[in-house]
Motif scaffolding. Structure first.
Motif, short mmCIF file in Angstrom:
data_model
loop_
_atom_site.label_atom_id
_atom_site.label_comp_id
_atom_site.label_asym_id
_atom_site.label_seq_id
_atom_site.Cartn_x
_atom_site.Cartn_y
_atom_site.Cartn_z
N LEU A 116 0.85 -1.19 0.00
CA LEU A 116 0.00 0.00 0.00
C LEU A 116 0.88 1.23 0.00
CD1 LEU A 116 -2.86 1.29 0.30
CD2 LEU A 116 -2.57 1.08 2.78
N GLU A 117 0.50 2.22 -0.80
CA GLU A 117 1.27 3.46 -0.89
C GLU A 117 0.87 4.40 0.25
OE1 GLU A 117 1.80 7.21 -3.98
OE2 GLU A 117 0.99 5.31 -4.72
N PHE A 118 1.84 4.72 1.08
CA PHE A 118 1.67 5.71 2.14
C PHE A 118 2.34 7.02 1.71
CE2 PHE A 118 0.72 1.83 4.25
CZ PHE A 118 -0.02 2.14 5.39
N GLU A 119 2.21 8.04 2.53
CA GLU A 119 2.81 9.33 2.18
C GLU A 119 4.31 9.24 1.99
OE1 GLU A 119 -1.05 10.14 4.27
OE2 GLU A 119 0.66 8.76 4.54
N ASP A 120 4.97 8.33 2.73
CA ASP A 120 6.42 8.21 2.65
C ASP A 120 6.88 7.07 1.75
OD1 ASP A 120 5.52 6.16 4.24
OD2 ASP A 120 6.99 6.44 5.83
N GLY A 121 5.95 6.47 1.01
CA GLY A 121 6.32 5.41 0.10
C GLY A 121 5.55 4.13 0.35
N PRO A 122 5.81 3.08 -0.43
CA PRO A 122 5.07 1.83 -0.28
C PRO A 122 5.50 1.05 0.96
CG PRO A 122 6.75 1.58 -1.97
CD PRO A 122 6.76 3.02 -1.56
N ARG A 123 4.54 0.42 1.61
CA ARG A 123 4.80 -0.46 2.75
C ARG A 123 4.09 -1.79 2.52
NH1 ARG A 123 3.18 3.44 7.85
NH2 ARG A 123 4.13 5.40 7.08
N ALA A 124 4.63 -2.82 3.14
CA ALA A 124 4.05 -4.16 3.01
C ALA A 124 3.21 -4.50 4.24
CB ALA A 124 5.15 -5.20 2.83
N SER A 125 2.14 -5.24 4.00
CA SER A 125 1.28 -5.73 5.08
C SER A 125 1.89 -6.97 5.71
CB SER A 125 -0.09 -6.09 4.51
OG SER A 125 0.02 -7.26 3.69
N VAL A 126 1.24 -7.47 6.75
CA VAL A 126 1.57 -8.81 7.20
C VAL A 126 1.19 -9.77 6.08
CG1 VAL A 126 1.17 -8.25 9.64
CG2 VAL A 126 -0.68 -9.24 8.28
N PRO A 127 1.95 -10.83 5.87
CA PRO A 127 1.60 -11.78 4.80
C PRO A 127 0.48 -12.72 5.23
CG PRO A 127 3.66 -12.42 5.86
CD PRO A 127 3.24 -11.11 6.49
N SER B 10 7.00 -0.38 -11.35
CA SER B 10 6.58 1.03 -11.30
C SER B 10 5.12 1.19 -10.89
CB SER B 10 6.82 1.73 -12.65
OG SER B 10 8.18 1.72 -12.99
N CYS B 11 4.70 0.40 -9.89
CA CYS B 11 3.32 0.42 -9.45
C CYS B 11 3.03 1.64 -8.58
CB CYS B 11 2.99 -0.86 -8.68
SG CYS B 11 3.09 -2.36 -9.68
N GLU B 12 1.75 1.92 -8.44
CA GLU B 12 1.30 3.01 -7.58
C GLU B 12 0.02 2.56 -6.87
OE1 GLU B 12 2.17 7.17 -9.54
OE2 GLU B 12 1.50 5.78 -11.09
N GLY B 13 -0.20 3.11 -5.69
CA GLY B 13 -1.43 2.84 -4.97
C GLY B 13 -1.42 1.55 -4.21
N GLU C 166 -6.91 9.16 -1.30
CA GLU C 166 -6.00 10.26 -0.96
C GLU C 166 -4.72 10.18 -1.77
OE1 GLU C 166 -6.30 12.88 0.74
OE2 GLU C 166 -8.13 12.60 1.89
N ALA C 167 -4.19 8.96 -1.96
CA ALA C 167 -2.96 8.80 -2.75
C ALA C 167 -3.21 9.23 -4.19
CB ALA C 167 -2.49 7.35 -2.70
N ALA C 168 -4.37 8.90 -4.73
CA ALA C 168 -4.70 9.30 -6.11
C ALA C 168 -4.83 10.82 -6.22
CB ALA C 168 -5.98 8.62 -6.56
N LEU C 169 -5.43 11.45 -5.23
CA LEU C 169 -5.60 12.90 -5.26
C LEU C 169 -4.26 13.62 -5.15
CD1 LEU C 169 -8.79 13.24 -3.03
CD2 LEU C 169 -8.61 13.85 -5.44
N ARG C 170 -3.28 13.00 -4.48
CA ARG C 170 -1.96 13.63 -4.35
C ARG C 170 -1.18 13.57 -5.66
NH1 ARG C 170 -1.63 10.59 0.52
NH2 ARG C 170 -0.25 9.09 -0.49
N ARG C 171 -1.54 12.63 -6.53
CA ARG C 171 -0.73 12.35 -7.70
C ARG C 171 -1.33 13.01 -8.94
NH1 ARG C 171 -1.09 7.02 -7.25
NH2 ARG C 171 -2.49 6.72 -9.02
N SER C 172 -0.51 13.61 -9.77
CA SER C 172 -1.01 14.18 -11.02
C SER C 172 -1.01 13.11 -12.11
CB SER C 172 -0.12 15.36 -11.47
OG SER C 172 1.20 14.90 -11.73
N THR C 173 -1.74 13.35 -13.17
CA THR C 173 -1.74 12.41 -14.30
C THR C 173 -0.65 12.79 -15.29
OG1 THR C 173 -3.40 13.77 -15.43
CG2 THR C 173 -4.21 11.93 -14.09
N GLY C 174 -0.35 11.87 -16.18
CA GLY C 174 0.64 12.14 -17.22
C GLY C 174 2.04 12.24 -16.68
N LEU C 175 2.89 13.00 -17.35
CA LEU C 175 4.30 13.11 -16.99
C LEU C 175 4.62 14.32 -16.14
CD1 LEU C 175 5.85 12.13 -20.46
CD2 LEU C 175 5.39 10.67 -18.49
#
Length: 381
Positions: A256-267, A317-320, A371-380
């Motif tokens: 899951l993408e957090f404000e400081d980058g992706p983190r992993a859940s418990v497996p 190069s995943c997001e979200g 929220e992660a989607a709203l923080r991110r712009s589309t395109g380049l």
């Protein structure tokens, strides 16, 4: 539902269009996922607009009723059962205009207002594979989840494995059968797969290269079942992938993408499914096979699979969000099987369950993705 709404310039809340259904064989589970998201999304924070895509590709206004989007008597729901009328929703491809328009036969088109973010809960081709993401990029509308490239890579099992291998991630043995190969010389394909089986053993798994939710997958114990398995896979995708059996435990991990980058859940662990030959569509969604959350792993094994899950997220190069699926082999090594850039997202699905166990509730998970989607712009940009 009213067909008119104010734009974000006058609305107090961001507008989220939950888009679901679609033309793939995973249409029904997408509708179930949409119902769960509609039930969980914070209505005090967001204005929500459900938009269903029918099996023939029509975008339509849907009723905002999660109860009508559930599995009933082992039957999957359909967008056709939750749409309002015969009208069509049109998304403009002008980045300066995010306003949805509703057109109904014999009526003047009506503006639905602008959309701030799209939550595309589609699974499989025509939704999870970069096609919808490309449309949203053209329209300049932010959206939940990975972009065009990562979505395409995450859908195509061949290129997914090629990307992972290029980044040094461990992948299992596989071979690919392209459409023209099978159509031109099936005998040569059979011989090649037989040679692959000589090297890696039977059984083999024959899969559509670009499908999810275990659609079209067959476990083949010998040459006699190969042709039927290939045709079953080709019913979902003309390109197929053949994988060897990896003997070990099935382990999944959410990213899951957090404000400081992706983190992993418990497996989580998918235990052997006694009523099914393998963890197929019915085991996942109809019979609700129970996974073990958290997985009974050592601290070192947990840390390793979390490290690999985040590495796979970054490599593609995943997001979200991503669900990464692994095998823990008998020798103690992990092999990555695949990622899902829009994994099963019902409350009983493994991805939300892993995050629930990690301290992120289902409503909070939905909120973080928006929220992660709203923080991110589309395109380049």
């Amino acid at each position: 539902m009213s067909n008119e709404s104010s734009s974000p310039s006058t609305a107090a809340k961001p507008r989220v269009a939950v888009v679901f259904g679609g033309r793939s064989s995973e249409h029904g589970i997408s509708v179930v996922t949409a119902g769960a998201v509609l039930r969980a999304i914070d209505r005090t924070k967001y204005d929500v607009l459900p938009v269903g895509i029918t099996t023939d590709g029509r975008w339509a206004l849907a009723v905002d009723d999660a109860e009508r989007m559930a599995i009933t008597d082992r039957r999957m729901p359909s967008v056709d059962h939750v749409v309002e009328g015969e009208g069509t929703v049109v998304l403009p491809v002008d980045p300066a205009d995010r306003e949805l328009v509703y057109t109904e036969p014999g009526s003047v088109p009506k503006a639905l207002g602008e959309v701030d973010v799209v939550f595309p809960v589609l699974h499989g081709p025509y939704g999870e594979d970069g096609t919808l993401q490309g449309l949203l990029e053209l329209a300049g509308v932010p959206y939940v989840g990975s972009g065009v490239l990562a979505s395409a890579v995450g859908m195509d099992k061949e290129y997914m494995k090629r990307v992972f291998a290029s980044f040094g991630l461990p992948v299992g043995p596989y071979t690919v059968v392209r459409p023209r190969e099978w159509e031109k010389d099936p005998a040569a394909v059979r011989a090649r797969i037989a040679g692959f089986a000589d090297d890696h053993g039977w059984p083999l798994f024959v899969k559509p290269a670009r499908a999810g939710s275990s659609m079209g997958i067959s476990k083949v114990d010998g040459p006699d079942g190969l042709d039927a398995a290939i045709e079953e896979a080709r019913a979902h995708d003309p390109k197929i992938i053949v994988e060897s059996l990896l003997r070990g435990r099935e382990i999944e991990c959410g990213v899951l993408e957090f404000e400081d980058g992706p983190r992993a859940s418990v497996p989580a662990e998918i235990p052997p499914v006694t009523a099914h030959d393998f963890y197929d569509f019915e085991a996942k969604y109809i019979d609700s096979a129970e996974g073990l959350v958290p997985a009974p792993l050592t601290a070192a094994e947990t840390a390793r699979v979390q490290e690999l899950a985040v590495a796979a997220f970054e490599a593609a190069s995943c997001e979200g969000l991503v669900r990464a699926d692994f095998f823990l082999l008998d020798d103690g090594e992990f092999v990555i099987n695949e990622i899902n850039t829009m994994p099963g997202f019902t409350p009983i699905s493994m991805y939300p369950r892993m995050w629930q166990e990690s301290g992120v509730s289902y409503p909070e998970l939905v909120d973080r993705l928006v929220e992660a989607a709203l923080r991110r712009s589309t395109g380049l940009r």
